[in-house]
Design a protein around this motif. Structure first.
Motif, PDB file in Angstrom:
ATOM      1  N   PHE A   1     -46.382 -12.638  -6.961  1.00 56.64           N
ATOM      2  CA  PHE A   1     -47.753 -13.034  -7.301  1.00 56.64           C
ATOM      3  C   PHE A   1     -48.435 -13.681  -6.097  1.00 56.64           C
ATOM      4  N   VAL A   2     -47.730 -14.542  -5.391  1.00 61.89           N
ATOM      5  CA  VAL A   2     -48.282 -15.173  -4.194  1.00 61.89           C
ATOM      6  C   VAL A   2     -48.604 -14.118  -3.133  1.00 61.89           C
ATOM      7  N   GLU A   3     -47.694 -13.172  -2.967  1.00 63.85           N
ATOM      8  CA  GLU A   3     -47.930 -12.099  -1.997  1.00 63.85           C
ATOM      9  C   GLU A   3     -49.206 -11.329  -2.337  1.00 63.85           C
ATOM     10  N   ASN A   4     -49.426 -11.048  -3.605  1.00 67.56           N
ATOM     11  CA  ASN A   4     -50.620 -10.302  -4.025  1.00 67.56           C
ATOM     12  C   ASN A   4     -51.904 -11.050  -3.701  1.00 67.56           C
ATOM     13  N   ILE A   5     -51.883 -12.378  -3.899  1.00 64.99           N
ATOM     14  CA  ILE A   5     -53.080 -13.174  -3.608  1.00 64.99           C
ATOM     15  C   ILE A   5     -53.340 -13.265  -2.113  1.00 64.99           C
ATOM     16  N   MET A   6     -52.259 -13.382  -1.329  1.00 64.97           N
ATOM     17  CA  MET A   6     -52.393 -13.613   0.111  1.00 64.97           C
ATOM     18  C   MET A   6     -52.644 -12.339   0.906  1.00 64.97           C
ATOM     19  N   LYS A   7     -52.659 -11.183   0.251  1.00 64.72           N
ATOM     20  CA  LYS A   7     -52.896  -9.919   0.973  1.00 64.72           C
ATOM     21  C   LYS A   7     -54.254  -9.949   1.683  1.00 64.72           C
TER      22      LYS A   7
ATOM     23  N   ALA B   1     -40.936 -13.363  -9.544  1.00 62.32           N
ATOM     24  CA  ALA B   1     -42.288 -13.154 -10.078  1.00 62.32           C
ATOM     25  C   ALA B   1     -43.307 -13.981  -9.317  1.00 62.32           C
ATOM     26  N   ALA B   2     -42.990 -15.253  -9.065  1.00 62.64           N
ATOM     27  CA  ALA B   2     -43.925 -16.121  -8.342  1.00 62.64           C
ATOM     28  C   ALA B   2     -44.118 -15.640  -6.911  1.00 62.64           C
ATOM     29  N   THR B   3     -43.015 -15.185  -6.289  1.00 61.23           N
ATOM     30  CA  THR B   3     -43.105 -14.686  -4.916  1.00 61.23           C
ATOM     31  C   THR B   3     -44.027 -13.493  -4.834  1.00 61.23           C
TER      32      THR B   3
ATOM     33  N   VAL C   1     -38.192  -8.187 -16.419  1.00 62.84           N
ATOM     34  CA  VAL C   1     -38.346  -9.312 -17.333  1.00 62.84           C
ATOM     35  C   VAL C   1     -38.674 -10.535 -16.491  1.00 62.84           C
ATOM     36  N   GLY C   2     -39.024 -11.609 -17.153  1.00 67.55           N
ATOM     37  CA  GLY C   2     -39.271 -12.848 -16.423  1.00 67.55           C
ATOM     38  C   GLY C   2     -40.485 -13.574 -16.945  1.00 67.55           C
ATOM     39  N   GLU C   3     -40.720 -14.721 -16.364  1.00 68.88           N
ATOM     40  CA  GLU C   3     -41.854 -15.556 -16.746  1.00 68.88           C
ATOM     41  C   GLU C   3     -42.465 -16.154 -15.495  1.00 68.88           C
ATOM     42  N   LEU C   4     -43.773 -16.211 -15.475  1.00 67.73           N
ATOM     43  CA  LEU C   4     -44.502 -16.824 -14.367  1.00 67.73           C
ATOM     44  C   LEU C   4     -45.346 -17.955 -14.929  1.00 67.73           C
TER      45      LEU C   4
END
Length: 293
Positions: free
Chosen positions: A287-293, A283-285, A92-95
């Motif tokens: 998401f950032v990891e996915n972009i910075m790969k 969630a934000a962490t 669950v969560g929100e970004l």
């Protein structure tokens, strides 16, 4: 006894609802309890915060000033509570992401799709705005991260460059003969120019570079979106300053042509931004990891 924080929450809800009775409904309280809470806060501050009228309430000058601070503070507190309640595995969560229309369309969408496919129960909230507006949204807790045009001169914000872009100039068929050979920037600015509005970060970057070259811009058109720049150039209203990476479809289809400049404008970056003092949610962490790969 009601806590000071609860008093401020009641104060903010009354300010947003402009009514004691409507605030009471939102807070699941009785109207007298809401009224008593506001009176208690006014006594403690020794200041009248609302003007009472038969039609509802309006802020006094003091109340309006206090609301600006308490609203931002409570948003940050709510964001903190939401982050604590998120499950470790993002079930669950929100970004909440702040981003401009152009970056959203040409850069962010594939990452949103991939993240949603991996974590379908995480809810996205997207806030559109200029870089300045998005930085303000970060500080008020309205968004977790922002994807912005860099550079940003703000020491309270962490900036992670993630995508390099090149500003360039494009034109339609009418200017093809004039622009058939390489041009200097001083020659270029004699043509009718099309730029984004002055408050755009990408506009400021190019404009500041031009100033270092002794050139001041006087655009023929100043527009609110990158897509409009492309369309205005396509119908031959002038030469548009655009982001090459976001204009590639027009260039590949021959709808627009790129000016060959003798002096290339420096590269700049699009970056992920977040507040240094506020830990990122799971969630934000991710998401950032996915972009910075």
């Amino acid at each position: 006894m009601i806590s000071k924080l609860d008093l401020y929450k009641v104060f903010c809800q009354v300010g947003k609802s402009k009514s004691f009775s409507k605030a009471a409904e939102q807070l699941f309280m009785t109207q007298p309890a809401v009224s008593q809470s506001i009176m208690q806060l006014e006594r403690e501050l020794d200041t009248r915060l609302f003007n009472r009228t038969p039609k509802g309430v309006t802020f006094t000058d003091e109340g309006k000033l206090l609301f600006e601070y308490t609203h931002s503070a409570i948003n940050l507190l709510d964001a903190g509570e939401e982050k604590i309640l998120e499950f470790k595995h993002l079930t669950v969560g929100e970004l909440k992401i702040g981003v401009g229309d152009t970056i959203s369309r040409y850069f962010l969408l594939p990452y949103l799709e991939a993240f949603h496919n991996s974590y379908p129960n995480v809810k996205f909230t997207i806030l559109n705005g200029t870089t300045i507006e998005l930085c303000d949204a970060l500080k008020s807790g309205e968004v977790d991260i922002a994807i912005c045009n860099l550079p940003i001169e703000d020491t309270s914000i962490e900036k992670l460059p993630c995508f390099e872009v090149q500003d360039t100039f494009v034109y339609g068929e009418k200017f093809k003969k004039i622009l058939s050979k390489p041009l200097s920037l001083k020659e270029l600015v004699k043509l009718p120019l099309i730029f984004l509005e002055p408050n755009s970060n990408s506009r400021k970057f190019v404009e500041n570079y031009m100033i270092t070259q002794g050139i001041r811009l006087e655009p023929e058109f100043e527009l609110g979106s990158h897509d409009l720049l492309l369309e205005f150039a396509r119908i031959n209203l002038g030469v548009a300053c655009v982001t090459r990476e976001f204009s590639q479809d027009y260039l590949d289809r021959g709808l627009l042509h790129e000016v060959q400049l003798q002096e290339q404008i420096p590269h700049r970056s699009i970056g992920i931004c977040y507040l240094k003092r506020v830990p990122l949610s799971p969630a934000a962490t991710k998401f950032v990891e996915n972009i910075m790969k």
